[in-house]
Motif scaffolding. Structure first.
Motif, PDB file in Angstrom:
ATOM      1  N   SER A   5      28.758 -44.425 -25.304  1.00 56.55           N
ATOM      2  CA  SER A   5      28.852 -43.784 -26.717  1.00 56.55           C
ATOM      3  C   SER A   5      27.591 -42.887 -26.766  1.00 56.55           C
ATOM      4  CB  SER A   5      28.258 -45.002 -27.718  1.00 56.55           C
ATOM      5  OG  SER A   5      27.174 -45.757 -27.261  1.00 56.55           O
ATOM      6  N   PHE A   6      27.547 -42.078 -27.746  1.00 59.14           N
ATOM      7  CA  PHE A   6      26.621 -40.923 -27.896  1.00 59.14           C
ATOM      8  C   PHE A   6      25.233 -41.478 -28.584  1.00 59.14           C
ATOM      9  CE2 PHE A   6      30.489 -39.254 -27.494  1.00 59.14           C
ATOM     10  CZ  PHE A   6      30.393 -38.332 -26.406  1.00 59.14           C
ATOM     11  N   LEU A   7      24.088 -41.245 -27.917  1.00 61.07           N
ATOM     12  CA  LEU A   7      22.683 -41.586 -28.822  1.00 61.07           C
ATOM     13  C   LEU A   7      22.201 -40.625 -29.656  1.00 61.07           C
ATOM     14  CD1 LEU A   7      20.461 -43.818 -28.385  1.00 61.07           C
ATOM     15  CD2 LEU A   7      19.430 -42.313 -26.680  1.00 61.07           C
ATOM     16  N   ILE A   8      21.991 -41.066 -30.981  1.00 64.14           N
ATOM     17  CA  ILE A   8      21.681 -40.282 -31.916  1.00 64.14           C
ATOM     18  C   ILE A   8      20.195 -40.435 -32.068  1.00 64.14           C
ATOM     19  CG2 ILE A   8      21.976 -39.742 -34.412  1.00 64.14           C
ATOM     20  CD1 ILE A   8      24.250 -39.283 -32.573  1.00 64.14           C
ATOM     21  N   ARG A   9      19.228 -39.373 -32.226  1.00 66.03           N
ATOM     22  CA  ARG A   9      17.927 -39.367 -32.193  1.00 66.03           C
ATOM     23  C   ARG A   9      17.687 -38.648 -33.398  1.00 66.03           C
ATOM     24  NH1 ARG A   9      19.649 -38.314 -27.041  1.00 66.03           N
ATOM     25  NH2 ARG A   9      19.646 -36.089 -27.585  1.00 66.03           N
ATOM     26  N   SER A  10      16.351 -38.857 -33.976  1.00 69.54           N
ATOM     27  CA  SER A  10      15.590 -38.254 -34.814  1.00 69.54           C
ATOM     28  C   SER A  10      15.568 -36.803 -34.699  1.00 69.54           C
ATOM     29  CB  SER A  10      14.139 -38.891 -35.354  1.00 69.54           C
ATOM     30  OG  SER A  10      13.309 -38.353 -34.310  1.00 69.54           O
ATOM     31  N   ALA A  12      13.057 -35.088 -35.320  1.00 64.66           N
ATOM     32  CA  ALA A  12      11.749 -34.735 -34.832  1.00 64.66           C
ATOM     33  C   ALA A  12      11.855 -34.748 -33.189  1.00 64.66           C
ATOM     34  CB  ALA A  12      10.723 -35.536 -35.261  1.00 64.66           C
ATOM     35  N   ALA A  13      12.677 -35.073 -32.742  1.00 66.68           N
ATOM     36  CA  ALA A  13      13.026 -35.166 -30.973  1.00 66.68           C
ATOM     37  C   ALA A  13      12.885 -33.857 -30.576  1.00 66.68           C
ATOM     38  CB  ALA A  13      14.196 -36.195 -30.397  1.00 66.68           C
ATOM     39  N   VAL A  14      12.130 -33.679 -29.726  1.00 67.78           N
ATOM     40  CA  VAL A  14      12.147 -31.979 -29.130  1.00 67.78           C
ATOM     41  C   VAL A  14      13.432 -31.801 -28.324  1.00 67.78           C
ATOM     42  CG1 VAL A  14      11.061 -30.596 -27.527  1.00 67.78           C
ATOM     43  CG2 VAL A  14       9.716 -32.193 -29.152  1.00 67.78           C
ATOM     44  N   GLY A  15      14.165 -30.645 -28.650  1.00 66.22           N
ATOM     45  CA  GLY A  15      15.393 -30.200 -27.948  1.00 66.22           C
ATOM     46  C   GLY A  15      16.524 -30.886 -28.530  1.00 66.22           C
ATOM     47  N   ALA A  16      16.482 -31.985 -29.395  1.00 57.69           N
ATOM     48  CA  ALA A  16      17.663 -32.934 -29.475  1.00 57.69           C
ATOM     49  C   ALA A  16      18.555 -32.278 -30.484  1.00 57.69           C
ATOM     50  CB  ALA A  16      17.152 -34.122 -30.169  1.00 57.69           C
ATOM     51  N   LEU A  17      19.760 -32.170 -30.346  1.00 64.22           N
ATOM     52  CA  LEU A  17      20.902 -31.523 -31.055  1.00 64.22           C
ATOM     53  C   LEU A  17      21.629 -32.567 -31.824  1.00 64.22           C
ATOM     54  CD1 LEU A  17      22.234 -28.768 -28.978  1.00 64.22           C
ATOM     55  CD2 LEU A  17      20.771 -28.582 -30.967  1.00 64.22           C
ATOM     56  N   LEU A  18      21.706 -34.004 -30.786  1.00 64.52           N
ATOM     57  CA  LEU A  18      22.288 -35.193 -31.342  1.00 64.52           C
ATOM     58  C   LEU A  18      21.631 -35.940 -32.485  1.00 64.52           C
ATOM     59  CD1 LEU A  18      24.414 -36.408 -28.285  1.00 64.52           C
ATOM     60  CD2 LEU A  18      25.208 -35.688 -30.566  1.00 64.52           C
ATOM     61  N   THR A  19      21.399 -35.483 -33.563  1.00 65.92           N
ATOM     62  CA  THR A  19      20.328 -35.976 -34.661  1.00 65.92           C
ATOM     63  C   THR A  19      21.242 -36.459 -35.827  1.00 65.92           C
ATOM     64  OG1 THR A  19      20.177 -33.819 -35.690  1.00 65.92           O
ATOM     65  CG2 THR A  19      18.780 -34.210 -34.122  1.00 65.92           C
ATOM     66  N   SER A  20      20.460 -37.343 -36.345  1.00 63.25           N
ATOM     67  CA  SER A  20      21.125 -37.927 -37.675  1.00 63.25           C
ATOM     68  C   SER A  20      21.773 -36.762 -38.595  1.00 63.25           C
ATOM     69  CB  SER A  20      20.186 -38.736 -38.499  1.00 63.25           C
ATOM     70  OG  SER A  20      19.575 -39.885 -37.896  1.00 63.25           O
ATOM     71  N   GLN A  21      21.075 -35.625 -38.725  1.00 68.19           N
ATOM     72  CA  GLN A  21      21.326 -34.616 -39.374  1.00 68.19           C
ATOM     73  C   GLN A  21      22.816 -33.951 -39.170  1.00 68.19           C
ATOM     74  OE1 GLN A  21      20.252 -33.567 -42.536  1.00 68.19           O
ATOM     75  NE2 GLN A  21      22.024 -32.013 -42.408  1.00 68.19           N
ATOM     76  N   PHE A  22      22.856 -33.857 -37.690  1.00 66.61           N
ATOM     77  CA  PHE A  22      24.009 -33.275 -37.054  1.00 66.61           C
ATOM     78  C   PHE A  22      25.155 -34.334 -37.355  1.00 66.61           C
ATOM     79  CE2 PHE A  22      26.993 -33.187 -33.597  1.00 66.61           C
ATOM     80  CZ  PHE A  22      27.185 -31.742 -33.431  1.00 66.61           C
ATOM     81  N   LEU A  23      24.944 -35.183 -37.114  1.00 64.27           N
ATOM     82  CA  LEU A  23      25.842 -36.620 -37.289  1.00 64.27           C
ATOM     83  C   LEU A  23      26.527 -36.460 -38.822  1.00 64.27           C
ATOM     84  CD1 LEU A  23      27.513 -38.940 -36.502  1.00 64.27           C
ATOM     85  CD2 LEU A  23      25.686 -40.417 -37.238  1.00 64.27           C
ATOM     86  N   LYS A  24      25.676 -36.347 -39.734  1.00 66.35           N
ATOM     87  CA  LYS A  24      26.037 -36.125 -41.249  1.00 66.35           C
ATOM     88  C   LYS A  24      27.016 -34.738 -41.438  1.00 66.35           C
ATOM     89  CE  LYS A  24      22.118 -38.699 -43.078  1.00 66.35           C
ATOM     90  NZ  LYS A  24      20.908 -38.343 -43.992  1.00 66.35           N
ATOM     91  N   GLU A  25      26.346 -33.798 -40.826  1.00 68.62           N
ATOM     92  CA  GLU A  25      27.168 -32.245 -41.004  1.00 68.62           C
ATOM     93  C   GLU A  25      28.433 -32.475 -40.242  1.00 68.62           C
ATOM     94  OE1 GLU A  25      24.377 -29.527 -39.472  1.00 68.62           O
ATOM     95  OE2 GLU A  25      23.081 -29.644 -40.964  1.00 68.62           O
ATOM     96  N   ALA A  26      28.541 -33.026 -39.150  1.00 59.16           N
ATOM     97  CA  ALA A  26      29.871 -33.151 -38.295  1.00 59.16           C
ATOM     98  C   ALA A  26      30.733 -34.062 -39.210  1.00 59.16           C
ATOM     99  CB  ALA A  26      29.693 -33.780 -37.138  1.00 59.16           C
ATOM    100  N   GLN A  27      30.447 -35.112 -39.890  1.00 59.76           N
ATOM    101  CA  GLN A  27      31.232 -36.067 -40.710  1.00 59.76           C
ATOM    102  C   GLN A  27      31.843 -35.448 -41.653  1.00 59.76           C
ATOM    103  OE1 GLN A  27      28.219 -39.223 -40.833  1.00 59.76           O
ATOM    104  NE2 GLN A  27      29.365 -40.582 -39.472  1.00 59.76           N
ATOM    105  N   TRP A  28      30.764 -34.521 -42.256  1.00 64.86           N
ATOM    106  CA  TRP A  28      31.283 -33.844 -43.554  1.00 64.86           C
ATOM    107  C   TRP A  28      32.391 -32.755 -43.316  1.00 64.86           C
ATOM    108  CZ3 TRP A  28      31.580 -28.523 -45.056  1.00 64.86           C
ATOM    109  CH2 TRP A  28      31.737 -28.749 -46.131  1.00 64.86           C
ATOM    110  N   LEU A  29      32.079 -31.986 -42.353  1.00 67.36           N
ATOM    111  CA  LEU A  29      33.124 -30.986 -41.722  1.00 67.36           C
ATOM    112  C   LEU A  29      34.552 -31.630 -41.324  1.00 67.36           C
ATOM    113  CD1 LEU A  29      33.753 -27.885 -41.347  1.00 67.36           C
ATOM    114  CD2 LEU A  29      32.903 -28.394 -38.762  1.00 67.36           C
ATOM    115  N   ILE A  30      34.421 -32.739 -40.833  1.00 65.57           N
ATOM    116  CA  ILE A  30      35.632 -33.393 -40.533  1.00 65.57           C
ATOM    117  C   ILE A  30      36.342 -33.893 -41.780  1.00 65.57           C
ATOM    118  CG2 ILE A  30      36.768 -35.498 -39.325  1.00 65.57           C
ATOM    119  CD1 ILE A  30      34.431 -35.190 -37.218  1.00 65.57           C
TER     120      ILE A  30
END
Length: 205
Positions: A5-10, A12-30
């Motif tokens: 599975s894919f680890l979702i980070r905060s 604030a994590a440096v260099g992270a793209l897999l964040t809670s915000q990205f997850l919400k945006e991906a779910q919304w677009l889908i």
């Protein structure tokens, strides 16, 4: 079978793209447009990873689409060298022993087309776009094993043979969210791989 599975980070994590915000945006677009959120990777040279719909899931293919590799062909000399690491003499000996040939007969066959079944079985495991996707992605730190503790989302499944007698290598993701997360993780790791979702159902089983 290996499933991750894919680890979702905060955020604030440096260099992270897999964040809670990205997850919400991906779910919304889908939910709104029925398509994954794919961020184009930044790299001088890009490889394309095709996601082919198949019976509600997506099979992954690196460098070629599922319908572009139906007839791999090698001579016996090429196949012995590439598949088995044989010298010309090793392949001649194989032909003599397995096809009951004299030395001259084996020499005559060396530069003819190798048996289709033998070539296809090897090629599906080693050089087909599905095998290349497996080998490329399996060695990348995409995320932890499925269902581990911590905030994770989506999944990716590595399949080494569908059943006894089938040694094909495959990679599957179950949904558009997993495709979005996979692209984001590949971007985090600067892999230079872009995902493209194909249309239709390929019925790959």
């Amino acid at each position: 079978m290996n499933r991750r599975s894919f680890l979702i980070r905060s955020s604030a994590a440096v260099g992270a793209l897999l964040t809670s915000q990205f997850l919400k945006e991906a779910q919304w677009l889908i939910a709104q447009e029925d398509k994954p959120l794919l961020i184009e990777p930044i790299a001088r040279s890009l490889e394309t990873l095709y996601a082919a719909p198949s019976e509600g899931k997506f099979a992954l293919f690196l460098g070629g689409k599922p319908n572009e590799y139906l007839d791999p062909q090698f001579t016996w000399e090429e196949f012995g060298n590439i598949a088995w690491g044989h010298s010309e003499n090793d392949t001649l000996e194989y032909l003599r022993e397995n096809y009951d040939l004299c030395k001259c007969g084996a020499q005559d066959r060396l530069y003819t087309k190798a048996d289709d079944d033998l070539v296809l079985d090897w090629w599906l495991r080693h050089q087909s776009p599905n095998a290349l996707a497996y080998k490329e992605l399996e060695g990348i730190d995409l995320g932890p094993q499925f269902d581990v503790a911590g905030k994770t989302a989506g999944s990716i499944r590595f399949i080494d043979g569908f059943h006894p007698g089938n040694e094909s290598l495959w990679v599957e993701v179950p949904d558009l969210l997993s495709i979005s997360l996979l692209q984001a993780r590949l971007n985090e790791l600067e892999q230079g791989i872009r995902l493209e979702v194909l249309e239709g159902d390929y019925g790959l089983g």
